[in-house]
Design a protein around this motif. Structure first.
Motif, mmCIF file in Angstrom:
data_model
loop_
_atom_site.group_PDB
_atom_site.id
_atom_site.type_symbol
_atom_site.label_atom_id
_atom_site.label_comp_id
_atom_site.label_asym_id
_atom_site.label_seq_id
_atom_site.Cartn_x
_atom_site.Cartn_y
_atom_site.Cartn_z
ATOM 1 N N THR A 144 41.396 -18.695 41.795
ATOM 2 C CA THR A 144 41.748 -18.176 43.369
ATOM 3 C C THR A 144 40.511 -17.511 43.745
ATOM 4 O O THR A 144 39.932 -17.004 42.899
ATOM 5 N N LEU A 150 44.373 -21.284 38.268
ATOM 6 C CA LEU A 150 45.290 -22.069 38.198
ATOM 7 C C LEU A 150 45.273 -23.598 38.016
ATOM 8 O O LEU A 150 44.398 -23.835 38.923
ATOM 9 N N PHE A 170 44.240 -21.313 49.669
ATOM 10 C CA PHE A 170 45.247 -21.017 48.197
ATOM 11 C C PHE A 170 43.668 -20.591 46.896
ATOM 12 O O PHE A 170 43.877 -19.475 46.016
ATOM 13 N N PHE A 435 48.026 -16.349 47.171
ATOM 14 C CA PHE A 435 46.979 -15.895 46.363
ATOM 15 C C PHE A 435 46.095 -15.575 47.330
ATOM 16 O O PHE A 435 45.059 -15.115 46.658
ATOM 17 N N ASP A 436 46.286 -15.027 49.123
ATOM 18 C CA ASP A 436 44.663 -14.690 48.994
ATOM 19 C C ASP A 436 45.669 -13.158 49.874
ATOM 20 O O ASP A 436 45.416 -13.585 51.636
#
Ligand SMILES: Cc1cc2nc3c(=O)[nH]c(=O)nc-3n(C[C@H](O)[C@H](O)[C@H](O)COP(=O)(O)OP(=O)(O)OC[C@H]3O[C@@H](n4cnc5c(N)ncnc54)[C@H](O)[C@@H]3O)c2cc1C
Length: 461
Positions: A144, A150, A170, A435-436
């Motif tokens: 990530t 992940l 992601f 995620f970002d």
């Protein structure tokens, strides 16, 4: 510092990343994610860079070329695990040694495992099967933006569903497990129809237990259908490949090279059109009379395109339509191509193709999310006028209720994307931001495509 120039395989998408890096290991990817100074944003992973859109572009940022991470990690009776940079055709050839094959045998052998798990693909669906490769991804492992590992499995169906459409937004995918199946013999044959004949026959053709792939020629009013189906064989070693070798040679080498030469060296338009039409008629005859067989090897459908594109290169676009409206939309496409030619003098110099793809809601941006679809996809060597044609084609397809693919339908507008995917964009964005949050992986392409959704949700706040 010298400015870098990168382009996609076809050469139609140019960009200037700040740095291009080829990781060897997961540790390398973690370092890339965490070192913002050495590796500026946006960070975009790419595989073979065969996409026809800027989905993998890292303008001013970090382009992560995954091709060196290409190990096949494990082959089991019902699945294979490989690193993200492995080519689909290489993995398929290794599977063959174990009497196994992928479920979806897309023609592009250069497709990488990472891209296959998180982006759009298409192949005509066999009965009861999906036509999109990502639907068979059962484990996706990624790094990530924060540098954490992940692992998404079938135990997290909602997350897997969005990850299969995540296009590297992601995280950078480093390893994927795909479900596989035993090698099976494949029957293939072709039939030629006029558009009216095809319209009458389609309801019956759909029920005959074959996959349906189309070669479409609006100027000859012709539809040639490639039918395929599996059957059991006791001798997988005796499967034939020659039919696919001829098909692959015609499609990947002869047709684009012929179209390129005729476009370049024949300036007189009526003669040029005559030569296109003559060639296309011949190809249709060869398909119907020669490319047929009962015991063909499914993986022989895959083509290993040269690493650097030659004068045999081609490009294309795609939109998918609910199959119950397909014939009306196909008629509109045939008419559009002829009208467009009359008004602008442009016609695409290769035949169009189409696919029938089963209903599939395994991924967030699946183009057959709402039901079984069929497509009509113009193909070209990129002859002058191609991009303006695509803009008009996008307008037509969007107005007909079509659904595009972010890596295969170029020159989309955010309105067309919002029209096709509706609420799914906002849902995807809510996952992406988890995620970002700092948009480390978001490039201008996706940011623009998702812009209409932002305007709508801003207004509703
Ligand atoms: C000649 C030609 C023939 C084709 N034939 C077919 C066909 O028959 N069927 C079909 O479905 N498609 C076909 N395509 C289109 C092609 O399959 C897709 O564009 C596919 O995405 C290309 O794979 P790639 O490995 O080159 O991906 P790339 O173009 O390198 O990347 C595609 C997307 O995936 C992301 N990505 C790639 N790797 C990773 C990773 N490791 N982690 C996170 N994100 C990643 C990229 O950022 C990008 O958004 C064809 C294209 C060409 C040029």
């Amino acid at each position: 510092m010298k400015q870098l120039h990168v382009h996609n395989w076809f050469g139609s998408i140019d960009s200037s990343p700040y740095v291009v890096v080829q990781p060897d290991s997961v540790e390398d990817i973690i370092e890339i994610m965490q070192d913002h100074e050495k590796y500026p944003s946006p960070v975009r992973a790419v595989g073979s860079n065969h996409s026809t859109t800027p989905c993998g572009v890292a303008e001013g940022g970090t382009l992560v070329d995954m091709r060196k991470m290409n190990r096949i990690i494990e082959i089991r009776p019902d699945s294979v695990t490989a690193e993200a940079g492995a080519l689909y055709i290489d993995v398929n050839q290794e599977l063959q040694k174990h009497n196994l094959q992928f479920n979806v045998n897309v023609e592009l052998g250069n497709l990488t495992i990472g891209s296959a798990s998180c982006g759009g693909t298409k192949d005509a669906s066999l009965p009861g099967e999906f036509g999109q490769v990502c639907s068979y991804a059962s484990v996706i492992k990624m790094v990530t933006p924060s540098g954490e590992l992940l692992e998404i499995t079938e135990d997290q169906p909602e997350l897997l569903h969005v990850a299969r459409s995540s296009y590297g937004l992601f995280g950078i995918i480093y390893e994927v497990t795909f479900k596989v199946r035993p090698l099976q013999a494949m029957t293939v044959y072709h039939k030629s129809y006029t558009l009216d004949e095809f319209a009458t026959q389609l309801p019956t053709l759909r029920t005959q237990g074959n996959s349906i792939m189309l070669y479409l020629n609006p100027f000859l009013d012709r539809v040639v259908v490639e039918f395929r189906r599996y059957h059991d064989t006791k001798k997988p070693q005796s499967l034939t490949s020659w039919q696919w070798k001829i098909r692959n040679y015609i499609w990947s080498t002869l047709s684009p090279f012929y179209a390129y030469c005729v476009t370049k060296y024949v300036p007189v338009v009526p003669i040029r059109d005559f030569l296109f039409d003559l060639f296309n008629r011949l190809i249709f005859i060869v398909c119907v009379l020669v490319i047929r067989g009962n015991n063909t090897l499914a993986i022989a459908q895959q083509i290993r395109y040269p690493a650097v594109a030659t004068n045999s290169k081609y490009t294309f676009s795609i939109w998918a339509f609910q199959e119950e409206h397909y014939i009306d939309n196909l008629r509109a496409y045939f008419k559009f191509c002829k009208d467009y030619y009359r008004s602008t003098g442009y016609r695409s110099n290769m035949i169009s193709v189409g696919y029938r793809i089963n209903h599939d809601d395994s991924s967030m941006f699946s183009y057959s999310f709402r039901g079984t679809v069929m497509t009509f996809d113009p193909v070209s060597t990129g002859n002058p006028g191609w991009e303006a044609f695509l803009t008009a084609y996008n307008e037509l397809c969007s107005s007909l209720g079509g659904v595009p693919l972010f890596n295969q339908t170029n020159l989309l507008t955010s309105e067309q994307v919002a029209h096709a995917f509706g609420d799914r964009i906002a849902t995807f964005e809510s996952y992406r931001k988890r995620f970002d949050p700092a948009n480390r992986l978001l490039n201008g392409y996706f940011s623009n495509l998702f812009a209409a959704e932002k305007t709508v949700s801003d207004r509703t706040l």
